[in-house]
Scaffold this motif. Structure first.
Motif, mmCIF file in Angstrom:
data_model
loop_
_atom_site.group_PDB
_atom_site.id
_atom_site.type_symbol
_atom_site.label_atom_id
_atom_site.label_comp_id
_atom_site.label_asym_id
_atom_site.label_seq_id
_atom_site.Cartn_x
_atom_site.Cartn_y
_atom_site.Cartn_z
ATOM 1 N N GLY A 90 2.491 -10.809 -15.241
ATOM 2 C CA GLY A 90 3.230 -11.298 -14.087
ATOM 3 C C GLY A 90 3.757 -10.206 -13.185
ATOM 4 O O GLY A 90 4.532 -10.491 -12.263
ATOM 5 N N GLU A 91 3.353 -8.959 -13.406
ATOM 6 C CA GLU A 91 3.825 -7.844 -12.582
ATOM 7 C C GLU A 91 3.011 -7.751 -11.294
ATOM 8 O O GLU A 91 1.796 -7.929 -11.294
ATOM 9 C CB GLU A 91 3.713 -6.533 -13.368
ATOM 10 N N VAL A 92 3.698 -7.431 -10.206
ATOM 11 C CA VAL A 92 3.051 -7.269 -8.904
ATOM 12 C C VAL A 92 2.528 -5.840 -8.816
ATOM 13 O O VAL A 92 3.295 -4.875 -8.835
ATOM 14 C CB VAL A 92 4.035 -7.568 -7.763
ATOM 15 N N GLU A 93 1.206 -5.696 -8.711
ATOM 16 C CA GLU A 93 0.599 -4.375 -8.634
ATOM 17 C C GLU A 93 0.531 -3.857 -7.209
ATOM 18 O O GLU A 93 0.587 -2.649 -6.977
ATOM 19 C CB GLU A 93 -0.804 -4.416 -9.240
ATOM 20 N N SER A 94 0.385 -4.754 -6.251
ATOM 21 C CA SER A 94 0.305 -4.338 -4.850
ATOM 22 C C SER A 94 0.826 -5.471 -3.991
ATOM 23 O O SER A 94 0.626 -6.658 -4.307
ATOM 24 C CB SER A 94 -1.136 -3.989 -4.470
ATOM 25 N N GLU A 95 1.485 -5.104 -2.889
ATOM 26 C CA GLU A 95 2.102 -6.091 -2.005
ATOM 27 C C GLU A 95 2.092 -5.551 -0.583
ATOM 28 O O GLU A 95 2.363 -4.369 -0.354
ATOM 29 C CB GLU A 95 3.523 -6.380 -2.465
ATOM 30 N N ALA A 96 1.769 -6.427 0.380
ATOM 31 C CA ALA A 96 1.702 -5.984 1.773
ATOM 32 C C ALA A 96 1.800 -7.196 2.682
ATOM 33 O O ALA A 96 1.484 -8.329 2.269
ATOM 34 C CB ALA A 96 0.408 -5.223 2.041
ATOM 35 N N PRO A 97 2.213 -7.010 3.941
ATOM 36 C CA PRO A 97 2.187 -8.115 4.905
ATOM 37 C C PRO A 97 0.748 -8.558 5.158
ATOM 38 O O PRO A 97 -0.173 -7.735 5.213
ATOM 39 C CB PRO A 97 2.820 -7.520 6.162
ATOM 40 N N CYS A 98 0.582 -9.851 5.314
ATOM 41 C CA CYS A 98 -0.766 -10.402 5.522
ATOM 42 C C CYS A 98 -0.993 -10.682 7.001
ATOM 43 O O CYS A 98 -1.306 -9.767 7.754
ATOM 44 C CB CYS A 98 -0.943 -11.652 4.679
ATOM 45 N N HIS A 99 -0.809 -11.890 7.446
ATOM 46 C CA HIS A 99 -0.927 -12.254 8.861
ATOM 47 C C HIS A 99 0.468 -12.531 9.408
ATOM 48 O O HIS A 99 1.348 -13.017 8.698
ATOM 49 C CB HIS A 99 -1.828 -13.480 9.034
ATOM 50 N N ASP A 100 0.638 -12.274 10.687
ATOM 51 C CA ASP A 100 1.967 -12.359 11.298
ATOM 52 C C ASP A 100 2.405 -13.784 11.594
ATOM 53 O O ASP A 100 3.595 -14.041 11.805
ATOM 54 C CB ASP A 100 2.004 -11.539 12.602
ATOM 55 N N GLY A 101 1.485 -14.701 11.653
ATOM 56 C CA GLY A 101 1.841 -16.076 11.980
ATOM 57 C C GLY A 101 2.604 -16.753 10.862
ATOM 58 O O GLY A 101 2.560 -16.351 9.694
ATOM 59 N N SER A 102 3.318 -17.825 11.249
ATOM 60 C CA SER A 102 4.150 -18.551 10.278
ATOM 61 C C SER A 102 3.392 -19.660 9.568
ATOM 62 O O SER A 102 3.923 -20.261 8.624
ATOM 63 C CB SER A 102 5.366 -19.148 10.988
ATOM 64 N N LYS A 103 2.172 -19.947 9.965
ATOM 65 C CA LYS A 103 1.404 -21.015 9.327
ATOM 66 C C LYS A 103 0.745 -20.499 8.055
ATOM 67 O O LYS A 103 0.771 -19.313 7.752
ATOM 68 C CB LYS A 103 0.367 -21.562 10.303
ATOM 69 N N ALA A 104 0.135 -21.423 7.341
ATOM 70 C CA ALA A 104 -0.408 -21.112 6.015
ATOM 71 C C ALA A 104 -1.540 -20.105 6.095
ATOM 72 O O ALA A 104 -2.357 -20.122 7.034
ATOM 73 C CB ALA A 104 -0.894 -22.394 5.342
ATOM 74 N N THR A 105 -1.593 -19.215 5.117
ATOM 75 C CA THR A 105 -2.656 -18.219 4.999
ATOM 76 C C THR A 105 -3.405 -18.438 3.700
ATOM 77 O O THR A 105 -2.873 -19.015 2.734
ATOM 78 C CB THR A 105 -2.079 -16.793 5.027
ATOM 79 N N ARG A 106 -4.651 -17.944 3.671
ATOM 80 C CA ARG A 106 -5.502 -18.064 2.490
ATOM 81 C C ARG A 106 -6.109 -16.704 2.179
ATOM 82 O O ARG A 106 -6.395 -15.920 3.084
ATOM 83 C CB ARG A 106 -6.629 -19.075 2.731
ATOM 84 N N ALA A 107 -6.327 -16.450 0.882
ATOM 85 C CA ALA A 107 -6.936 -15.195 0.455
ATOM 86 C C ALA A 107 -7.833 -15.463 -0.742
ATOM 87 O O ALA A 107 -7.477 -16.243 -1.639
ATOM 88 C CB ALA A 107 -5.866 -14.172 0.093
ATOM 89 N N ILE A 108 -9.003 -14.801 -0.758
ATOM 90 C CA ILE A 108 -9.948 -14.933 -1.866
ATOM 91 C C ILE A 108 -10.450 -13.548 -2.256
ATOM 92 O O ILE A 108 -10.534 -12.636 -1.424
ATOM 93 C CB ILE A 108 -11.144 -15.845 -1.511
ATOM 94 N N PHE A 109 -10.753 -13.387 -3.532
ATOM 95 C CA PHE A 109 -11.391 -12.182 -4.031
ATOM 96 C C PHE A 109 -12.898 -12.308 -3.855
ATOM 97 O O PHE A 109 -13.490 -13.343 -4.212
ATOM 98 C CB PHE A 109 -11.073 -11.985 -5.519
#
Length: 640
Positions: free
Chosen positions: A206-225
């Motif tokens: 459950g540890e966060v290895e990396s964290e960064a801002p994604c998109h600036d908009g307030s609506k929902a975002t999606r991410a896939i490997f």
């Protein structure tokens, strides 16, 4: 002199074809929930769609051969108490599906081969942990029975479905989790959150290895490997324009590619094919499907084409590569949900002249065999998904690959494995698979056939049969006693009936008075005969029982004699002006109080010792019928 060189790609001419309406699905009440979900899940056997349902949440499961217009009363999977928000098929068992709902529960269902014949309400197992609605369910790509769920309580939970227990609890998100995705071997997890950040998490700790801002908009975002480790995201900028980006895990804050698409409001769902490295972007409310190819050379994300449709889409599902038709060079198949209840099937194909198997289009793809167990994954093992060649397939269904192994049964135990290769037994059989013991499960895993227990032992069954035989013998004896008493009653009534007929013949001038006197004489005669019979029948009983029977019988006969005299005397006999039925009820009500409360239900009453009371009731029934016949004749005489 400069000129433009066209990039060489085998997917440059990929095009989409919509199947005919009779080959698609119609009349489906697609869910109207505002939750950002695809509302659809597809595997090689079934199509599952979240639908509108009164009194809770439900989704419909349809076999691929059941196309056309769906009946309004088609069976559903409806065990949730709130609307269903997300569904996902198990990649290692085509008959198992997970669902998350607003009732805060994750349910695992077993769907029988051939589809549902009636509404399924009993799941295999309920996974209870979340305190608010569950909007995301996701299976591990290579570990058996490992499921991820995320809820509006900002919690991410990883389950072992085989035991129904929580493996890992992740609570690093300050807000709602929009999306989550495993990497190729399931060793990393990428999530997007409402706080506009993207995180790479170690799913075991459950540890966060990396964290960064994604998109600036307030609506929902999606991410896939992606298969080779890169991350593809979709979202909005500050001006509400839709974007997509490509990022490296070690440099999330600096996207490799960031492109603005359009100004539509719908959330874009990226659907990825790891065999061809194609990404399909399907926006909610859009009428187009855009597809891109990911390559290692710049610009890394290559736009290929756009498939245009007429109606906007509300949800979409993608068929696994095992279900695609290799005979027509189909590389992807989509199931688009429209607002009018129509599910349109779109086939993406590569034009080729040859009819042979195209090995460059179909590399080894993900099979339905797990690479490891949930215990191995929890212990720290990583394994790539097991691959299979579509060229060496053993069974073709609509040109797609179906696993040659037997259908697998999902079994929930405390220590054993979950997937036993036993054919599904239907909705009720699926609900009871969790009750099998661990020994039966282990025997199934070792290909040892064990008899199915019915839940009732032979001793209990024999005891029930003996009790039934005893009851039948007792009923047979009681019937014989009743027949004997009926014959004795007829013999006792014969002299009185003959005497009554003689008196009626001599006194035909006054029918009412003759009937009254004859009935009174008959009642007295029957009472005397019955008293003698009661003394003989109760000779073996105690004196108190015989006396009680005679007293009750005498009271009944006196009351019945009054009834006969009252209704036989005509209108002058009674000054009361109430109806005859009310008078009869008033006369018969004391008799009900005199009868014992357990009459007919006590074993003593049904025994041979109480034969006198049984005879009294039989005689009372005959006299009551005669009294009502006398009443009707008196009414007819009065009318004349």
């Amino acid at each position: 002199m400069s000129f433009r060189v066209v990039r060489s790609s085998k997917f440059r001419h990929v095009y989409g074809t919509a199947l005919k309406r009779e080959q698609c699905y119609d009349n489906i009440r697609v869910s109207k929930s505002s939750w950002d979900s695809t509302f659809c899940a597809v595997n090689t056997k079934f199509l599952a769609i979240i639908v509108e349902s009164a009194g809770g949440g439900a989704f419909i499961v349809l076999p691929h051969n059941k196309v056309g217009r769906i009946n309004a009363d088609h069976p559903l999977v409806g065990g949730h108490k709130g609307p269903v928000l997300d569904i996902a098929w198990c990649p290692h068992n085509d008959n198992v599906i997970a669902s998350g709902s607003e009732d805060c529960v994750v349910k695992i269902w077993q769907i029988p081969d051939g589809g549902l014949s009636r509404t399924l309400t009993e799941p295999v197992v309920d996974l209870l942990y979340h305190q608010r609605r569950v909007g995301l369910v996701l299976w591990h790509p290579s570990a058996l029975n490992v499921l991820l769920s995320a809820g509006s309580d900002n919690q991410v939970v990883i389950w072992n479905v085989g035991t129904g227990e929580v493996l890992v609890h992740i609570s690093c998100h300050p807000d709602i989790v929009y999306s989550a995705c495993w990497n190729w071997d399931g060793s990393k997890l990428v999530t997007t959150c409402k706080d506009k950040k993207i995180r790479i998490i170690n799913p075991r700790t459950g540890e966060v290895e990396s964290e960064a801002p994604c998109h600036d908009g307030s609506k929902a975002t999606r991410a896939i490997f992606l298969r080779h480790g890169l991350i593809f995201t979709t979202g909005f900028n500050k001006g509400s324009e839709r974007q997509y980006s490509l990022r490296a895990p070690d440099a999330l804050e600096e996207p490799i590619v960031l492109v603005d698409l359009d100004t539509s409001n719908g959330v874009m769902f990226p659907l990825y094919d790891p065999d061809t490295n194609l990404v399909f972007l399907c926006g909610k409310g859009d009428s187009v499907i855009r597809y891109f190819e990911i390559t290692p050379e710049p610009p890394f994300v290559h736009y290929i084409n756009t498939h245009q449709t007429q109606d906007p889409q509300r949800g979409i599902g993608m068929m696994p590569k095992r279900g695609c038709d290799v005979n027509i060079n189909e590389i992807a198949r989509f199931y688009r949900l429209n607002n009018n209840g129509y599910c349109q099937i779109i086939s993406m194909t590569v034009p080729r002249m040859s009819e042979l198997f195209q090995e460059d289009l179909y590399p080894d793809t993900i099979s339905d065999e797990p690479g490891m167990t949930a215990e191995e994954w929890s212990a720290g093992k990583d394994a790539d998904p097991v691959l299979v060649s579509l060229k060496d397939r053993n069974l073709l269904v609509q040109g797609g690959y179906i696993s040659p192994s037997n259908s697998k049964q999902l079994t929930v135990t405390k220590k054993s494995n979950v997937l036993d290769k036993i054919p599904p037994r239907g909705p009720k059989g699926a609900a009871g698979v969790g009750q099998n013991n661990s020994s039966a499960s282990n025997a199934a895993n070792n290909n040892v056939s064990t008899p199915q227990s019915s839940g009732v032992s032979e001793a209990e069954l024999k005891e029930v049969l003996d009790e039934i035989r005893k009851n039948k013998d007792e009923i047979r004896k009681l019937k014989a006693v009743i027949v004997k008493h009926e014959n004795r009653i007829r013999a006792l009534e014969a002299p009185s009936k003959a005497k009554t007929e003689n008196e009626n013949g001599s006194n035909c001038d006054s029918p009412s008075s003759s009937r009254s006197s004859s009935s009174s004489a008959e009642a007295a005669n029957s009472a005397n005969n019955f008293a003698a019979f009661a003394d003989g029948a109760a000779g073996t009983d105690s004196s108190s029982s015989s006396f009680e029977s005679i007293v009750i019988t005498s009271v009944i006969f006196v009351a019945l004699d009054s009834v006969v005299a009252f209704f036989g005397g005509g209108e002058d006999s009674s000054p009361d002006s109430s109806p005859s039925s009310r008078r009869l009820l008033r006369l018969l009500s004391p008799l009900l109080l005199l009868l014992p409360p357990n009459i007919g239900g006590s074993k003593d009453f049904l025994s041979s010792k109480s034969a006198s009371i049984l005879f009294a009731l039989t005689t009372c029934d005959a006299l009551l019928r005669e009294s009502f016949e006398l009443l009707s004749s008196s009414v007819e005489h009065a009318e004349l």
